[in-house]
Design a protein around this motif. Structure first.
Motif, mmCIF file in Angstrom:
data_model
loop_
_atom_site.group_PDB
_atom_site.id
_atom_site.type_symbol
_atom_site.label_atom_id
_atom_site.label_comp_id
_atom_site.label_asym_id
_atom_site.label_seq_id
_atom_site.Cartn_x
_atom_site.Cartn_y
_atom_site.Cartn_z
ATOM 1 N N ASN B 179 1.047 -1.199 -0.171
ATOM 2 C CA ASN B 179 -0.188 -0.089 0.167
ATOM 3 C C ASN B 179 0.778 1.305 -0.009
ATOM 4 N N LEU B 180 1.821 1.303 0.778
ATOM 5 C CA LEU B 180 2.870 2.423 0.911
ATOM 6 C C LEU B 180 3.505 2.833 -0.691
ATOM 7 N N ALA B 181 3.801 1.516 -1.119
ATOM 8 C CA ALA B 181 4.145 1.671 -2.667
ATOM 9 C C ALA B 181 3.016 2.190 -3.646
ATOM 10 N N LEU B 182 1.917 1.705 -3.513
ATOM 11 C CA LEU B 182 0.853 2.521 -4.077
ATOM 12 C C LEU B 182 0.494 3.849 -3.880
ATOM 13 N N VAL B 183 0.822 4.286 -2.597
ATOM 14 C CA VAL B 183 0.582 5.756 -2.199
ATOM 15 C C VAL B 183 1.706 6.668 -2.926
ATOM 16 N N ARG B 184 2.728 5.944 -2.799
ATOM 17 C CA ARG B 184 3.968 6.606 -3.742
ATOM 18 C C ARG B 184 3.697 6.706 -5.110
ATOM 19 N N GLU B 185 2.956 5.806 -5.817
ATOM 20 C CA GLU B 185 2.557 6.039 -7.166
ATOM 21 C C GLU B 185 1.495 6.968 -7.405
ATOM 22 N N ALA B 186 0.746 7.282 -6.407
ATOM 23 C CA ALA B 186 -0.561 8.017 -6.285
ATOM 24 C C ALA B 186 -0.292 9.573 -6.368
ATOM 25 N N VAL B 187 0.748 9.849 -5.701
ATOM 26 C CA VAL B 187 1.008 11.331 -5.443
ATOM 27 C C VAL B 187 2.635 11.715 -5.866
ATOM 28 N N THR B 188 2.578 12.982 -6.073
ATOM 29 C CA THR B 188 4.038 13.321 -6.602
ATOM 30 C C THR B 188 4.224 14.198 -5.451
ATOM 31 N N VAL B 189 3.481 14.862 -4.336
ATOM 32 C CA VAL B 189 3.963 15.575 -3.197
ATOM 33 C C VAL B 189 4.829 14.816 -2.325
ATOM 34 N N PRO B 190 5.625 15.513 -1.527
ATOM 35 C CA PRO B 190 6.211 14.794 -0.578
ATOM 36 C C PRO B 190 5.440 13.906 0.294
ATOM 37 N N LEU B 191 6.112 12.488 0.287
ATOM 38 C CA LEU B 191 5.389 11.395 1.027
ATOM 39 C C LEU B 191 6.295 11.155 2.358
ATOM 40 N N VAL B 192 5.787 11.138 3.414
ATOM 41 C CA VAL B 192 6.437 11.055 4.859
ATOM 42 C C VAL B 192 5.884 10.122 5.725
ATOM 43 N N LEU B 193 6.377 8.947 5.873
ATOM 44 C CA LEU B 193 6.020 7.940 6.696
ATOM 45 C C LEU B 193 5.803 8.579 8.066
ATOM 46 N N ASP B 194 4.580 8.485 8.780
ATOM 47 C CA ASP B 194 4.277 9.075 9.875
ATOM 48 C C ASP B 194 4.182 8.508 11.253
ATOM 49 N N ALA B 195 3.695 7.149 10.995
ATOM 50 C CA ALA B 195 3.538 6.395 12.390
ATOM 51 C C ALA B 195 3.880 5.013 12.131
ATOM 52 N N GLY B 196 4.248 4.479 13.430
ATOM 53 C CA GLY B 196 4.473 2.881 13.480
ATOM 54 C C GLY B 196 5.911 2.537 13.406
ATOM 55 N N VAL B 197 6.698 3.448 13.170
ATOM 56 C CA VAL B 197 8.261 3.247 13.120
ATOM 57 C C VAL B 197 8.519 2.648 14.389
ATOM 58 N N GLY B 198 9.173 1.352 14.571
ATOM 59 C CA GLY B 198 9.788 0.818 16.036
ATOM 60 C C GLY B 198 11.242 0.794 15.889
ATOM 61 N N THR B 199 11.801 0.739 14.849
ATOM 62 C CA THR B 199 13.189 0.609 14.883
ATOM 63 C C THR B 199 13.955 1.180 13.484
ATOM 64 N N ALA B 200 15.292 1.210 13.433
ATOM 65 C CA ALA B 200 15.868 1.777 12.262
ATOM 66 C C ALA B 200 15.602 1.189 10.943
ATOM 67 N N SER B 201 15.359 -0.139 11.068
ATOM 68 C CA SER B 201 14.973 -0.892 9.567
ATOM 69 C C SER B 201 13.817 -0.611 9.285
ATOM 70 N N ASP B 202 12.747 -0.009 10.096
ATOM 71 C CA ASP B 202 11.524 0.378 9.374
ATOM 72 C C ASP B 202 11.629 1.572 8.880
ATOM 73 N N ALA B 203 12.381 2.565 9.072
ATOM 74 C CA ALA B 203 12.884 3.842 8.550
ATOM 75 C C ALA B 203 13.490 3.527 7.321
#
Lengths: 67, 268
Positions: B179-203
């Motif tokens: 889904n995150l990859a689909l959001v990337r395809e859907a918009v050209t504005v900056p895309l910022v992952l906002d929530a759920g990050v637990g550790t460095a590999s998630d980022a």
């Protein structure tokens, strides 16, 4: 009765927003403070002239650590 | 190598800001203001979120004045959020108050729909976004990983979209990378992952999937060593962005030897 941040205030009707802010110990030029009265923003420039009604609900807000 | 460096060097434009660091930090949840300041420095972030709460509402607000001062001393820009708002009306008013308090048109728009998941209320979010854009705000909405909603938010004028990888503070990472990859395809504005990050590999994964930046709050603030985790997140965001630009190899079911067979000796 004027409510300031949900608590009854001893301020009389006609008191200004500036008076409310001063009673909270906030300097007039302090940064990071915003005031709403009855669900509307009162810009800082109007604090000295905005007179509160008897039923005014005042919210005085500031920065808090948050995600 | 040349082009990867060029991509890495391009600043991220958010509203009027030009950010060299692609890590955004939340200021909540740190054990102390000192640890927060050290984590900000270690992360290299240039933009941090703050909330707006009643003066004198609890013991923490005694430190509120020093929060503004600490962030100013750290040289970071402030991104006010509308955390705790459940209606478009409350979120719009909170954003207007934040603009007054912090003298910025930026707002991280959060309109929460549910206490347990803290996921956004999509109709209210869209309504608030539209009103705030009309009122001159640079709106950065916290949203789900729904590509259709992301597109709708951009259509009403949002300057970025900030999808959740998983619920706020859950540390569950990116539950649906497709889904995150689909959001990337859907918009050209900056895309910022906002929530759920637990550790460095998630980022790092977020950046590999095409995010322009990562927002981390609890993952850093509530780590056993927040300052060390801040540094780890910074390195992960940079690594992920480089990997995205470098172009990963395709996934294959079977092995593909990296050592050539030519010149293989006949030993038996």
């Amino acid at each position: 009765m004027i409510l300031v941040n949900g608590e009854h205030s001893e301020l009389a009707p006609g008191a200004t927003v500036q008076a409310v802010v001063a009673r909270l110990g906030i300097e007039p030029e302090a940064r990071g403070i915003a005031v709403a009265v009855d669900g509307e923003v009162v810009p800082r420039a109007a604090w000295g002239t905005f007179a509160l009604s008897d039923e005014a609900r005042v919210e005085v807000l500031t920065a808090m650590q948050g995600g | 190598m040349e082009s990867a460096i060029a991509v890495e060097d391009a600043p991220l434009a958010l509203g009027g800001l030009q950010l060299r660091s692609r890590l955004l930090l939340g200021t909540g949840g740190f054990p102390s203001m000192e640890v927060m300041a050290d984590a900000i420095a270690a992360s290299g972030t240039e933009l941090v979120t703050v909330a707006l709460r009643r003066v004198g509402s609890d013991a923490r607000s005694a430190r509120a004045g020093s929060l503004v001062q600490t962030l100013a001393a750290a040289g970071v820009a402030v991104l006010p959020n509308t955390a705790g708002c459940y209606t478009a009306r409350d979120a719009v008013l909170t954003a207007q108050l934040a603009r007054e308090a912090f003298e910025t048109d930026l707002v991280k728009l959060e309109v929460i729909g549910d206490d347990d998941t803290l996921l956004p209320d999509a109709p209210e979010l869209l309504r608030a976004a539209e009103q705030l854009v009309d009122d001159g705000f640079t709106v950065l909405p916290y949203t789900t990983d729904d590509p259709v909603l992301a597109r709708r938010l951009v259509e009403v004028g949002c300057a970025a979209v900030m999808p959740a990888g998983s619920p706020i503070g859950s540390g569950m990472g990116i539950r649906n990378p497709y889904n995150l990859a689909l959001v990337r395809e859907a918009v050209t504005v900056p895309l910022v992952l906002d929530a759920g990050v637990g550790t460095a590999s998630d980022a790092a994964l977020a950046m590999e999937l095409g995010c322009d930046a990562v927002m981390a709050a609890s993952a850093i603030a509530r780590a056993a060593d927040p300052v060390r985790m801040a540094r780890a997140m910074s390195a992960a965001v940079e690594a992920g962005r480089l990997a995205r630009a470098a172009g990963r190899i395709p996934r294959r079911l079977y092995a593909r030897a990296s050592t050539p067979n030519e010149g293989l000796p006949e030993l038996t």
